[in-house]
Design a protein around this motif. Structure first.
Motif, PDB file in Angstrom:
ATOM      1  N   MET A   4       0.820  -1.193   0.000  1.00  0.00           N
ATOM      2  CA  MET A   4       0.000   0.000   0.000  1.00  0.00           C
ATOM      3  C   MET A   4       0.865   1.259   0.000  1.00  0.00           C
ATOM      4  SD  MET A   4      -3.055   0.988   0.015  1.00  0.00           S
ATOM      5  CE  MET A   4      -3.974   2.438   0.291  1.00  0.00           C
ATOM      6  N   GLN A   5       1.991   1.204   0.712  1.00  0.00           N
ATOM      7  CA  GLN A   5       2.835   2.390   0.782  1.00  0.00           C
ATOM      8  C   GLN A   5       3.451   2.720  -0.571  1.00  0.00           C
ATOM      9  OE1 GLN A   5       5.909   1.617   3.605  1.00  0.00           O
ATOM     10  NE2 GLN A   5       6.825  -0.016   2.416  1.00  0.00           N
ATOM     11  N   TYR A   6       3.661   1.724  -1.399  1.00  0.00           N
ATOM     12  CA  TYR A   6       4.224   1.976  -2.723  1.00  0.00           C
ATOM     13  C   TYR A   6       3.183   2.596  -3.648  1.00  0.00           C
ATOM     14  CZ  TYR A   6       7.870  -1.036  -0.916  1.00  0.00           C
ATOM     15  OH  TYR A   6       8.853  -1.587  -0.145  1.00  0.00           O
ATOM     16  N   ILE A   7       1.936   2.234  -3.464  1.00  0.00           N
ATOM     17  CA  ILE A   7       0.867   2.837  -4.261  1.00  0.00           C
ATOM     18  C   ILE A   7       0.724   4.313  -3.898  1.00  0.00           C
ATOM     19  CG2 ILE A   7      -1.611   2.816  -4.713  1.00  0.00           C
ATOM     20  CD1 ILE A   7      -1.496  -0.240  -4.260  1.00  0.00           C
ATOM     21  N   ILE A   8       0.758   4.612  -2.615  1.00  0.00           N
ATOM     22  CA  ILE A   8       0.671   6.004  -2.170  1.00  0.00           C
ATOM     23  C   ILE A   8       1.884   6.791  -2.655  1.00  0.00           C
ATOM     24  CG2 ILE A   8       0.577   7.502  -0.137  1.00  0.00           C
ATOM     25  CD1 ILE A   8      -2.005   5.968  -0.694  1.00  0.00           C
ATOM     26  N   THR A   9       3.051   6.170  -2.649  1.00  0.00           N
ATOM     27  CA  THR A   9       4.252   6.829  -3.165  1.00  0.00           C
ATOM     28  C   THR A   9       4.077   7.180  -4.631  1.00  0.00           C
ATOM     29  OG1 THR A   9       5.632   5.610  -1.609  1.00  0.00           O
ATOM     30  CG2 THR A   9       6.735   6.578  -3.514  1.00  0.00           C
ATOM     31  N   PHE A  10       3.522   6.259  -5.417  1.00  0.00           N
ATOM     32  CA  PHE A  10       3.299   6.542  -6.830  1.00  0.00           C
ATOM     33  C   PHE A  10       2.268   7.654  -7.008  1.00  0.00           C
ATOM     34  CE2 PHE A  10       0.796   5.936 -10.699  1.00  0.00           C
ATOM     35  CZ  PHE A  10       1.785   6.209 -11.630  1.00  0.00           C
ATOM     36  N   ILE A  11       1.211   7.637  -6.221  1.00  0.00           N
ATOM     37  CA  ILE A  11       0.182   8.672  -6.351  1.00  0.00           C
ATOM     38  C   ILE A  11       0.767  10.052  -6.062  1.00  0.00           C
ATOM     39  CG2 ILE A  11      -1.962   9.557  -5.321  1.00  0.00           C
ATOM     40  CD1 ILE A  11      -2.844   6.610  -5.061  1.00  0.00           C
ATOM     41  N   TRP A  12       1.554  10.167  -4.987  1.00  0.00           N
ATOM     42  CA  TRP A  12       2.168  11.447  -4.660  1.00  0.00           C
ATOM     43  C   TRP A  12       3.168  11.871  -5.728  1.00  0.00           C
ATOM     44  CZ3 TRP A  12       0.741  15.255  -1.795  1.00  0.00           C
ATOM     45  CH2 TRP A  12      -0.068  15.033  -0.698  1.00  0.00           C
ATOM     46  N   ALA A  13       3.977  10.942  -6.208  1.00  0.00           N
ATOM     47  CA  ALA A  13       4.943  11.279  -7.257  1.00  0.00           C
ATOM     48  C   ALA A  13       4.218  11.721  -8.523  1.00  0.00           C
ATOM     49  CB  ALA A  13       5.840  10.088  -7.545  1.00  0.00           C
ATOM     50  N   PHE A  14       3.117  11.049  -8.856  1.00  0.00           N
ATOM     51  CA  PHE A  14       2.342  11.403 -10.038  1.00  0.00           C
ATOM     52  C   PHE A  14       1.741  12.799  -9.896  1.00  0.00           C
ATOM     53  CE2 PHE A  14      -1.649  11.463 -12.415  1.00  0.00           C
ATOM     54  CZ  PHE A  14      -1.185  11.172 -13.689  1.00  0.00           C
ATOM     55  N   LEU A  15       1.109  13.067  -8.765  1.00  0.00           N
ATOM     56  CA  LEU A  15       0.475  14.366  -8.559  1.00  0.00           C
ATOM     57  C   LEU A  15       1.488  15.502  -8.553  1.00  0.00           C
ATOM     58  CD1 LEU A  15      -2.208  13.513  -5.854  1.00  0.00           C
ATOM     59  CD2 LEU A  15      -2.581  14.049  -8.266  1.00  0.00           C
ATOM     60  N   LEU A  16       2.589  15.303  -7.851  1.00  0.00           N
ATOM     61  CA  LEU A  16       3.591  16.365  -7.770  1.00  0.00           C
ATOM     62  C   LEU A  16       4.276  16.616  -9.109  1.00  0.00           C
ATOM     63  CD1 LEU A  16       5.156  15.607  -4.290  1.00  0.00           C
ATOM     64  CD2 LEU A  16       3.628  17.482  -4.901  1.00  0.00           C
ATOM     65  N   SER A  17       4.564  15.575  -9.864  1.00  0.00           N
ATOM     66  CA  SER A  17       5.205  15.787 -11.158  1.00  0.00           C
ATOM     67  C   SER A  17       4.243  16.436 -12.151  1.00  0.00           C
ATOM     68  CB  SER A  17       5.752  14.474 -11.710  1.00  0.00           C
ATOM     69  OG  SER A  17       4.720  13.545 -11.901  1.00  0.00           O
ATOM     70  N   GLN A  18       2.956  16.105 -12.097  1.00  0.00           N
ATOM     71  CA  GLN A  18       1.980  16.768 -12.962  1.00  0.00           C
ATOM     72  C   GLN A  18       1.819  18.238 -12.571  1.00  0.00           C
ATOM     73  OE1 GLN A  18       0.635  15.630 -15.697  1.00  0.00           O
ATOM     74  NE2 GLN A  18       1.294  13.519 -15.479  1.00  0.00           N
ATOM     75  N   MET A  19       1.857  18.514 -11.278  1.00  0.00           N
ATOM     76  CA  MET A  19       1.751  19.892 -10.812  1.00  0.00           C
ATOM     77  C   MET A  19       2.950  20.720 -11.266  1.00  0.00           C
ATOM     78  SD  MET A  19       1.637  21.344  -6.924  1.00  0.00           S
ATOM     79  CE  MET A  19       3.291  20.754  -6.659  1.00  0.00           C
ATOM     80  N   ASN A  68       2.148  18.317 -22.122  1.00  0.00           N
ATOM     81  CA  ASN A  68       2.569  16.931 -22.328  1.00  0.00           C
ATOM     82  C   ASN A  68       2.364  16.167 -21.019  1.00  0.00           C
ATOM     83  OD1 ASN A  68       3.733  14.554 -23.052  1.00  0.00           O
ATOM     84  ND2 ASN A  68       5.754  15.393 -23.456  1.00  0.00           N
ATOM     85  N   LEU A  69       1.522  15.151 -21.026  1.00  0.00           N
ATOM     86  CA  LEU A  69       1.231  14.384 -19.815  1.00  0.00           C
ATOM     87  C   LEU A  69       2.042  13.098 -19.715  1.00  0.00           C
ATOM     88  CD1 LEU A  69      -2.641  14.773 -19.732  1.00  0.00           C
ATOM     89  CD2 LEU A  69      -0.930  16.102 -18.505  1.00  0.00           C
ATOM     90  N   VAL A  70       2.748  12.744 -20.780  1.00  0.00           N
ATOM     91  CA  VAL A  70       3.481  11.482 -20.788  1.00  0.00           C
ATOM     92  C   VAL A  70       4.784  11.593 -20.001  1.00  0.00           C
ATOM     93  CG1 VAL A  70       4.601   9.782 -22.274  1.00  0.00           C
ATOM     94  CG2 VAL A  70       2.448  10.815 -22.978  1.00  0.00           C
ATOM     95  N   ASN A  71       5.550  12.639 -20.231  1.00  0.00           N
ATOM     96  CA  ASN A  71       6.841  12.771 -19.548  1.00  0.00           C
ATOM     97  C   ASN A  71       6.718  12.810 -18.025  1.00  0.00           C
ATOM     98  OD1 ASN A  71       8.265  12.674 -21.918  1.00  0.00           O
ATOM     99  ND2 ASN A  71       8.480  14.886 -22.111  1.00  0.00           N
ATOM    100  N   PRO A  72       5.816  13.607 -17.447  1.00  0.00           N
ATOM    101  CA  PRO A  72       5.689  13.564 -15.980  1.00  0.00           C
ATOM    102  C   PRO A  72       5.257  12.208 -15.451  1.00  0.00           C
ATOM    103  CG  PRO A  72       4.657  15.521 -16.839  1.00  0.00           C
ATOM    104  CD  PRO A  72       5.018  14.689 -18.014  1.00  0.00           C
ATOM    105  N   THR A  73       4.477  11.477 -16.231  1.00  0.00           N
ATOM    106  CA  THR A  73       4.078  10.136 -15.799  1.00  0.00           C
ATOM    107  C   THR A  73       5.281   9.207 -15.768  1.00  0.00           C
ATOM    108  OG1 THR A  73       1.896  10.498 -16.769  1.00  0.00           O
ATOM    109  CG2 THR A  73       2.504   8.232 -16.257  1.00  0.00           C
ATOM    110  N   ILE A  74       6.130   9.303 -16.772  1.00  0.00           N
ATOM    111  CA  ILE A  74       7.359   8.505 -16.791  1.00  0.00           C
ATOM    112  C   ILE A  74       8.265   8.905 -15.623  1.00  0.00           C
ATOM    113  CG2 ILE A  74       9.471   8.038 -18.100  1.00  0.00           C
ATOM    114  CD1 ILE A  74       7.730   8.334 -20.649  1.00  0.00           C
ATOM    115  N   TYR A  75       8.368  10.213 -15.364  1.00  0.00           N
ATOM    116  CA  TYR A  75       9.177  10.673 -14.234  1.00  0.00           C
ATOM    117  C   TYR A  75       8.634  10.144 -12.909  1.00  0.00           C
ATOM    118  CZ  TYR A  75      11.150  14.030 -17.554  1.00  0.00           C
ATOM    119  OH  TYR A  75      11.766  14.628 -18.626  1.00  0.00           O
ATOM    120  N   SER A  76       7.317  10.108 -12.765  1.00  0.00           N
ATOM    121  CA  SER A  76       6.745   9.622 -11.507  1.00  0.00           C
ATOM    122  C   SER A  76       7.009   8.133 -11.312  1.00  0.00           C
ATOM    123  CB  SER A  76       5.254   9.918 -11.438  1.00  0.00           C
ATOM    124  OG  SER A  76       4.558   9.235 -12.453  1.00  0.00           O
TER     125      SER A  76
END
Length: 64
Positions: free
Chosen positions: A1-16, A32-40
């Protein structure tokens, strides 16, 4: 579960960050929404590897 939350936070922050930098740059191109997703995904993998490395080192210290 902690890894899922880590991905969600990384995704949100990189999109922001992507949105803010794109807006400040004044670009007329669509966001471009692909690059931040790859970064997350990369950030999540790095965080998981760091947590596993720290967890192993703390376990070995407790056993001694």
């Amino acid at each position: 579960m902690q890894y899922i939350i880590t991905f969600i936070w990384a995704f949100l922050l990189s999109q922001m960050i992507n949105f803010v930098l794109h807006s400040l740059g004044g670009s007329e191109e669509p966001i471009n929404l692909v690059n931040p997703t790859i970064y997350s995904v990369i950030i999540t993998i790095v965080v998981i590897l760091i947590s596993l490395a720290v967890g192993k080192s703390s376990r070995t210290k407790e056993q001694q």
